[in-house]
Design an enzyme around this catalytic site. Structure first.
Site, mmCIF file in Angstrom:
data_model
loop_
_atom_site.group_PDB
_atom_site.id
_atom_site.type_symbol
_atom_site.label_atom_id
_atom_site.label_comp_id
_atom_site.label_asym_id
_atom_site.label_seq_id
_atom_site.Cartn_x
_atom_site.Cartn_y
_atom_site.Cartn_z
ATOM 1 N N LYS A 36 0.842 -1.193 0.000
ATOM 2 C CA LYS A 36 0.000 0.000 0.000
ATOM 3 C C LYS A 36 0.882 1.250 0.000
ATOM 4 C CE LYS A 36 -0.487 -0.126 5.051
ATOM 5 N NZ LYS A 36 -1.434 -0.124 6.180
ATOM 6 N N ARG A 131 -10.246 -0.269 14.827
ATOM 7 C CA ARG A 131 -10.265 0.459 13.573
ATOM 8 C C ARG A 131 -11.313 -0.197 12.676
ATOM 9 N NH1 ARG A 131 -4.538 1.249 10.676
ATOM 10 N NH2 ARG A 131 -4.766 -1.004 10.436
ATOM 11 N N HIS A 160 -5.127 -7.354 13.164
ATOM 12 C CA HIS A 160 -3.919 -6.529 13.148
ATOM 13 C C HIS A 160 -3.453 -6.296 14.581
ATOM 14 C CE1 HIS A 160 -1.015 -4.022 11.162
ATOM 15 N NE2 HIS A 160 -1.277 -3.015 11.975
ATOM 16 N N ARG A 212 2.066 -10.919 7.340
ATOM 17 C CA ARG A 212 2.134 -9.751 6.475
ATOM 18 C C ARG A 212 3.452 -9.013 6.713
ATOM 19 N NH1 ARG A 212 -2.843 -9.551 8.867
ATOM 20 N NH2 ARG A 212 -2.335 -7.665 10.050
ATOM 21 N N TYR A 251 11.712 33.056 4.199
ATOM 22 C CA TYR A 251 10.442 33.575 4.708
ATOM 23 C C TYR A 251 10.516 33.849 6.203
ATOM 24 C CZ TYR A 251 8.103 32.324 0.316
ATOM 25 O OH TYR A 251 7.720 32.248 -0.994
ATOM 26 N N CYS A 297 11.050 26.218 2.050
ATOM 27 C CA CYS A 297 10.074 26.726 1.085
ATOM 28 C C CYS A 297 9.331 25.563 0.426
ATOM 29 C CB CYS A 297 10.769 27.557 0.015
ATOM 30 S SG CYS A 297 11.854 28.854 0.666
ATOM 31 N N MET A 298 8.344 25.880 -0.398
ATOM 32 C CA MET A 298 7.587 24.848 -1.091
ATOM 33 C C MET A 298 8.486 23.997 -1.989
ATOM 34 S SD MET A 298 4.283 25.261 -3.613
ATOM 35 C CE MET A 298 3.240 25.918 -2.303
ATOM 36 N N ASP A 299 9.469 24.633 -2.635
ATOM 37 C CA ASP A 299 10.278 23.951 -3.635
ATOM 38 C C ASP A 299 11.774 23.999 -3.360
ATOM 39 O OD1 ASP A 299 7.839 23.778 -5.336
ATOM 40 O OD2 ASP A 299 8.150 25.945 -5.454
#
Length: 351
Positions: A36, A131, A160, A212, A251, A297-299
């Site tokens: 997953k 859950r 689980h 698992r 920033y 920063c974002m990038d």
């Protein structure tokens, strides 16, 4: 790849890890590879194949969409969806040989009232995680009875383990599983799987013939098995700025140079999964540690460097198992989150 920022996945290490784990856990008939979340951030096709090559003979996913992505390149290996598939989508699951999870009586009744084709299913037992799953014995017995007289094929039962570092709680879960299911003969169920990575390593449920494997396949579990790193994250220095004493950075100006300081700019940021809380932790350039400074920063992000660093130098944002565990501790989280958080816009390169 037009930005020199990428994750490097070591496929041979994944395969070797799985082989070592299965050798250690000999005696199970079914070894579920938990793939997953894009194989915990490793991405699907190549990683899934490496896991299968290591010996896993069943896969588990969280969603129907994840299962269908695997079916694009592998039509044969069985896949169990751990999440709940909507009744309207059951035909898609059936057509693609995807095993569904039955988690409660009312969902089962909805399935039986609206779907009449053959379909494999596993019942999820709730033994304390609270859950998904059924925890009432009478409800379980009713579910078992209904499935036995329906178009559904009950291939498996599972639960689980929610606190695998606690032996008493884990064995209490095993006992509860047996109590909920003791009106049926577990030997008549094809697959019984009760434990994920850590619990499987630490304990053995004598009634289970499946296990698992998740985070352990990527070496990120403390075991006595010699597991290898599979996930590294790299970028590069694209600019170097010379700050004078008193100049600020980024920033909110929350970094202020107290002396002449060299700053490297790196093209990776929180949109890539390096969240702002990473400020202050170390990365590697030329095998030497340097700290992230200023607001991420974002990038892009900033590294305080010395005179040895130059534009174009390779930057190791995530190095290996030990570094991932350090980052998880620094961010007060778990190592799962570190690798799962690296976004899809960061290419995965395989070796």
């Amino acid at each position: 790849m037009h930005r020199n920022t990428y994750v490097e996945i070591n496929l041979s290490n994944i395969t070797n890890n799985v082989k070592k784990i299965i050798n250690k856990l000999s005696g199970f008939k079914y070894y579920f590879g938990v793939v997953k979340a894009d194989c915990y951030g490793h991405n699907n096709i190549e990683t899934v194949n490496a896991i299968i090559n290591g010996g896993c003979n069943y896969l588990t996913v969280a969603t129907l969409d994840e299962a269908l992505e695997i079916r694009k390149f592998n039509t044969s290996i069985p896949i169990l969806c751990l999440g709940i598939i909507k009744v309207n989508d059951l035909d898609i699951a059936q057509q693609n040989n995807i095993t569904i999870t039955i988690n409660r009586l009312d969902y089962l009744i909805e399935v039986l009232n609206n779907y009449h084709k053959e379909l494999k299913c596993h019942i999820k037992i709730n033994t304390g995680m609270n859950r998904l799953g059924v925890k009432d014995k009478r409800e379980f017995n009713e579910m078992y009875k209904l499935i036995s007289n329906s178009n559904l094929y009950l291939e498996g039962l599972y639960t689980h383990i929610y606190c695998p570092d606690n032996k008493e709680l884990t064995y209490n879960q095993y006992d509860l599983f047996k109590n909920i299911t003791n009106d049926i003969n577990l030997n008549e169920i094809d697959i019984v799987h009760v434990s994920a990575s850590e619990a499987t390593i630490n304990y053995r449920a004598d009634f289970a013939n499946g296990c698992r494997l998740g985070i352990i396949m990527y070496g990120l579990l403390d075991t006595n098995i010699d597991l290898e790193s599979t996930f590294s994250l790299y970028s590069e220095v694209i600019q170097i700025n010379e700050l004078e004493p008193g100049e600020t950075l980024g920033y909110n100006a929350n970094y202020k140079a107290d002396k002449k300081t060299r700053i490297a700019v790196i093209p990776i940021g929180y949109a890539d999964g390096i969240i702002r809380k990473n400020t202050g932790r170390y990365i590697y350039i030329n095998d030497k540690k340097y700290n992230i400074v200023g607001n991420i920063c974002m990038d892009m992000l900033y590294i305080e460097i010395d005179e040895t660093i130059k534009v174009g130098d390779k930057v190791t944002i995530i190095k290996d198992i030990d570094h991932i565990n350090y980052i998880a501790d620094y961010l007060d989280t778990i190592n799962y989150e570190i690798i799962c958080s690296i976004s899809k816009r960061v290419p995965r390169i395989y070796k």
